[in-house]
Design a protein around this motif. Sequence first.
Motif, PDB file in Angstrom:
ATOM      1  N   LYS A  14      54.874   7.889  39.516  1.00 26.08           N
ATOM      2  CA  LYS A  14      56.152   7.623  40.199  1.00 26.08           C
ATOM      3  C   LYS A  14      56.557   6.160  40.094  1.00 26.08           C
ATOM      4  N   ARG A  22      54.111  15.494  39.433  1.00 27.59           N
ATOM      5  CA  ARG A  22      53.625  16.864  39.446  1.00 27.59           C
ATOM      6  C   ARG A  22      52.204  17.003  38.916  1.00 27.59           C
ATOM      7  N   ILE A  76      49.685  16.179  41.422  1.00 26.77           N
ATOM      8  CA  ILE A  76      49.352  17.248  42.363  1.00 26.77           C
ATOM      9  C   ILE A  76      48.378  18.233  41.729  1.00 26.77           C
ATOM     10  N   LEU A 127      69.704  22.487  58.277  1.00 31.05           N
ATOM     11  CA  LEU A 127      69.710  21.151  57.690  1.00 31.05           C
ATOM     12  C   LEU A 127      70.960  21.054  56.832  1.00 31.05           C
ATOM     13  N   VAL A 152      73.123  13.362  56.491  1.00 32.62           N
ATOM     14  CA  VAL A 152      72.248  14.531  56.657  1.00 32.62           C
ATOM     15  C   VAL A 152      71.996  14.727  58.147  1.00 32.62           C
ATOM     16  N   ASP A 166      66.036  16.937  53.494  1.00 29.07           N
ATOM     17  CA  ASP A 166      67.145  16.845  52.568  1.00 29.07           C
ATOM     18  C   ASP A 166      67.660  18.266  52.350  1.00 29.07           C
ATOM     19  N   ARG A 196      69.178  19.565  50.104  1.00 30.14           N
ATOM     20  CA  ARG A 196      69.045  20.081  48.741  1.00 30.14           C
ATOM     21  C   ARG A 196      67.668  20.674  48.493  1.00 30.14           C
ATOM     22  N   ARG A 225      66.205  22.732  50.393  1.00 26.07           N
ATOM     23  CA  ARG A 225      66.020  24.060  50.968  1.00 26.07           C
ATOM     24  C   ARG A 225      66.500  25.157  50.029  1.00 26.07           C
ATOM     25  N   ARG A 261      59.017  28.001  54.930  1.00 23.43           N
ATOM     26  CA  ARG A 261      58.684  27.201  56.106  1.00 23.43           C
ATOM     27  C   ARG A 261      57.432  27.738  56.792  1.00 23.43           C
ATOM     28  N   ASP A 266      56.031  11.069  51.256  1.00 21.75           N
ATOM     29  CA  ASP A 266      56.462  11.412  49.909  1.00 21.75           C
ATOM     30  C   ASP A 266      55.748  12.649  49.385  1.00 21.75           C
ATOM     31  N   LEU A 267      54.418  12.625  49.542  1.00 17.71           N
ATOM     32  CA  LEU A 267      53.611  13.716  49.012  1.00 17.71           C
ATOM     33  C   LEU A 267      53.978  15.026  49.707  1.00 17.71           C
ATOM     34  N   ARG A 288      56.813  15.864  50.823  1.00 16.76           N
ATOM     35  CA  ARG A 288      58.063  16.357  50.257  1.00 16.76           C
ATOM     36  C   ARG A 288      57.810  17.031  48.917  1.00 16.76           C
ATOM     37  N   ASP A 289      56.954  16.415  48.106  1.00 15.99           N
ATOM     38  CA  ASP A 289      56.618  17.040  46.817  1.00 15.99           C
ATOM     39  C   ASP A 289      56.017  18.416  47.032  1.00 15.99           C
ATOM     40  N   LEU A 290      55.118  18.513  48.031  1.00 18.45           N
ATOM     41  CA  LEU A 290      54.461  19.797  48.271  1.00 18.45           C
ATOM     42  C   LEU A 290      55.469  20.826  48.796  1.00 18.45           C
ATOM     43  N   LEU A 347      58.554  20.941  48.002  1.00 16.43           N
ATOM     44  CA  LEU A 347      59.327  21.373  46.839  1.00 16.43           C
ATOM     45  C   LEU A 347      58.537  22.374  46.013  1.00 16.43           C
ATOM     46  N   ILE A 348      57.241  22.125  45.860  1.00 21.14           N
ATOM     47  CA  ILE A 348      56.419  23.036  45.065  1.00 21.14           C
ATOM     48  C   ILE A 348      56.376  24.411  45.715  1.00 21.14           C
ATOM     49  N   GLU A 356      59.665  26.048  44.976  1.00 22.43           N
ATOM     50  CA  GLU A 356      59.772  26.441  43.564  1.00 22.43           C
ATOM     51  C   GLU A 356      58.999  27.714  43.277  1.00 22.43           C
TER      52      GLU A 356
END
Lengths: 225, 652, 176
Positions: free
Chosen positions: A151, A178, A181, B518, B606, C32, C34, C36, C47, C69-70, C72-74, C76-77, C80
């Motif tokens: 990052k 990614r 992770i 949200l 937001v 954020d 976006r 969701r 959730r 940060d992490l 948020r990444d998780l 997103l994963i 996805e």
Amino acid sequence: MSDTGTTTTTPAAAPPGRGPGHDRDARPAGEAAAPPRAAGTRRRWVLYAPLALAGGAFLGFYALLRGLGTGSYDPRGVPSALIGRPVPDFALPPLEGAELPALGAADLRGGLAAPVLVNFWASWCVPCVVEHPMLMRLSREGVPVFGINYKDRAEDARAFLRRHGNPYARLGVDQPGRVAIDWGLYGVPETYLVDRTGVVRWRWAGPITPQILESDLRPLLRRHA
Amino acid sequence: MIPELGHFALALACVLALAQGAVPLLGAQRRDPRLIALGPPLAAGQLVAVAAAFAALLWSFAVNDTTVLGVVQNSHSAKPLLYKLTGTWGNHEGSMVLWVLILALCGGAVAGFGRDLPGALQARVLAVLGLVGVGFLLFILATSNPFARVWPPPADGQGLNPVLQDPGLALHPPLLYLGYVGYAVTFAFAVAALIEGRVDAAWGRWVRPWALAAWAFLTLGIALGSWWAYYELGWGGYWFWDPVENASLLPWLAGTALLHSAIVVEKREALKVWTVLLALLAFALSLLGTFLVRSGVLNSVHAFASDPTRGVFILALLALYVGGAFALFAWRAPAMAPTGVFAPLSREGALVLNNLFLCSICAVVLVGTLYPMFADLVLGVKISVGPPFFNAATLPLAAPLILAMPLGALLPWKRARLWPVLQRLWWAALAAAAALLLALALAGERVWPALGFAAAVWLVAGAAADLADRIALFRRPAAAWARARGLPRAAWGGALAHAGLGVTCAGIAGMGLATDALVALKPGESARLAGYEWRLEGVRDAAGPNWTARRATVTVARDGAAVAVLEPERRFFPVGRETTTEAAIHTNGLRDLYVVLGEERDGAAVLRLHHNPLAPWIWLGAAVMALGGGLSLSDRRVRVAAPAPKGAPAPA
Amino acid sequence: MTTIRPRRAAILPALLLAPLLFPAAAPAAVGDPRERLADPAQEARARAIGRELRCLVCQNQSIEDSNADLARDLRLIVRERIAQGATDAEVVRYLHERYGDFVLLRPPVTAATALLWAAPALALAGGATAILLALRRRRVAPDAVVEEAAAPLTEAERARLAAIEAAAAERDRRPS
């Protein structure tokens, strides 16, 4: 939750006329201070249970405190799930303008000449600066050090390497974070030791200090050489 | 100069506490009335000394004395005076002084109000409190000097963590400590009883007000913390099963059990040994919480900065007090003969069941809290024990407890039959069943919230049935008013506390139906949630005494009619460079409308919108519980305790 | 003493100073929009899963509750994977493979956690056994004791009760 006591010797009913006071002398004879231990009343081992449990807990807590002092117990550490497993699948692009080969799982799988270090780092990460001299030293000694830039912005990463030197034989860029992770990373820097067969043997979260280098890393490098 | 005086006062308090721990104890053993009579003045002296130290510390914070390390680390001249003062206990050192102050207050109260206590018992209680005080004063003096100086003094302090600059949180630690330290008094009574080798109804009467007061304060303290988390942390949660939260819940659970078993001692002289053990446990768990929070062994975001020497010191104190008390318990408990005997199905039996379930929950929470540490230590595995575990493991134990609460309250002492009790509760059961069906119909077959509502109705109706029965509302309505006035306040208090738990259950169930959204809105745009129209009017700058903020204005309307204007903020504290979110909440008692402001991007802000049905009832219920405790406490039978001829120290 | 990123470093020291015996946690993740998922059913699943997963850098918070940060990444994963049609169990397994048991807020039932999961039953059974033992001990007691349990208040007890109440009333009248 037992209502304990020497029930066998209990008076059947409270003697009449006993006053409500707590005065010692108002106490009826049947309740003398010393427990009348009738025949057959065994020593109540249950009553020692709280003491035993508390004693065990104290020893445990003391061991934890000792561990905190020596570093063997760290409430914040997260163990790696990757130890003993082959490196995950990944293929990362090279750092633009750094003239270094890119890094992918293929570079870490099987037939390596020597164990390899994989180091996750970023230019914005302060502890990374702290550990950088260790990586430089290892690299000079001929230990292959592969880097994954986490990052980060390409120009910042390049500036970091220009300023502090480049220990990396290969460097992949994980801008989205990614691949990190997939490795189970939870902060930078983190360093993994991959043996010659491509299996992850060791992970260190945090900067590699001279002490960690000597006490942990060197013996491992020798063992997996 | 003033900090040095404070430091000296602490040292003096330590000496006085040592004397308080030794002299009356010796007096009670030798039955020497002169030594026994020294107890109260020593306790008063210790109180004055600790109060002086605390006042000196308060003064240092009030004038922002930057030569004092604690002030430098935790305060700042730009902070409002209120938070300067509350910052006194917003750090490890200061909070320990508050802890000791409250302990000294309790000692003073035992000395002052305890004139009816038999001299020897009072002397022993004061001595135990003195010994506890010595340990913690030594701890402060040796490892956590609040008056440590810095030289040269920095220009200004580093500020207090902004999420802590809040009135609710300013009050939270004192309330919590009143609870924890209140259990020091019941602990002292239990140890005194063990030394004397006797527990009787009178002992139960003296212990109960302390158990009640400690419990009520702890209930309020926990509720206040939970409420604070809800409105300040801004994600709409109210309980996270964090180890530090659990550390305050453990003494509460043991203390609740103690409260109930002390009734049995008082009324029936049964469960004596068990009650003594609970009194020891409640304080042991309070101390355990102190250890966990301050030693660094815990993996919690709430823990104090860790210091191994402090941890070892507290552990040593813990071993001394708890280990000593448990050893005394093992040695002396057989001396306590139970006299009251009861059938399994009786009020006593129900209270035993209550204790069984409360203590099981307590054990589960304790195991869940400590398990990750000991799994790491013994098995070398790192695991997490989080809310999903605690919910799954405590609910099956809490459910039967809630089911049995109204039944137990209606059972007569000694021996009971179930049928008459069920007859008096049939309408409560019917109401609970109706609530269950209604909730299932309205909330779309969400089973857990529906069960929560049923539990709430069952508890409140059960408490009402209990009161109706006691005042013979249905049997002799004409006399009901007179009987209601004659009903002891303890009966009202008990019913109220049970109903309060029902109110909390309703709040928790309501939160089970909470919804949120949200959204990113530009000024003038709106979003819909839970039948409300949430419209962002605009975002502007704002400023406070030590912060600047971005403040959004959100109007909420329902069917075109305005309901509320909400102004959530993101505050920035330049000292410490920290950002906090201030949620805006509108409540009408039945639901909260809750908005949090997030980042602004491309002209849009937001917003996280929450609709939280019955949320305030969670803390309202806790307040009702504490009120019930207070009402019980004001019952004259509790207040006057058992009368004994004043002063007559036990003749030798 | 591990690591870390400026972001984490910025949050943790403040929290470590938090005095509290109760909560002082990081301000909430506002999130954020976006992130969701558009499908409310899928978002609800995401959730629910997220609340069972631990944010590794913030400790004791789920990834849904954290602004790290992490985390948020998780988040997103998780989303996805759900959008790609993975089952709940598959999503959890994906992260479990990478982060081990530590990431699961609901510890899996293994030999190492058997005692933990058995705790409710053990506590209840232990307590119940103790009560039964106490009751049995009672039963050995003389008959008179058992009879006393059956009887209503005896004359003696009644007299004692009256004495207590009279004395209490007496004290109440006395000005203190």
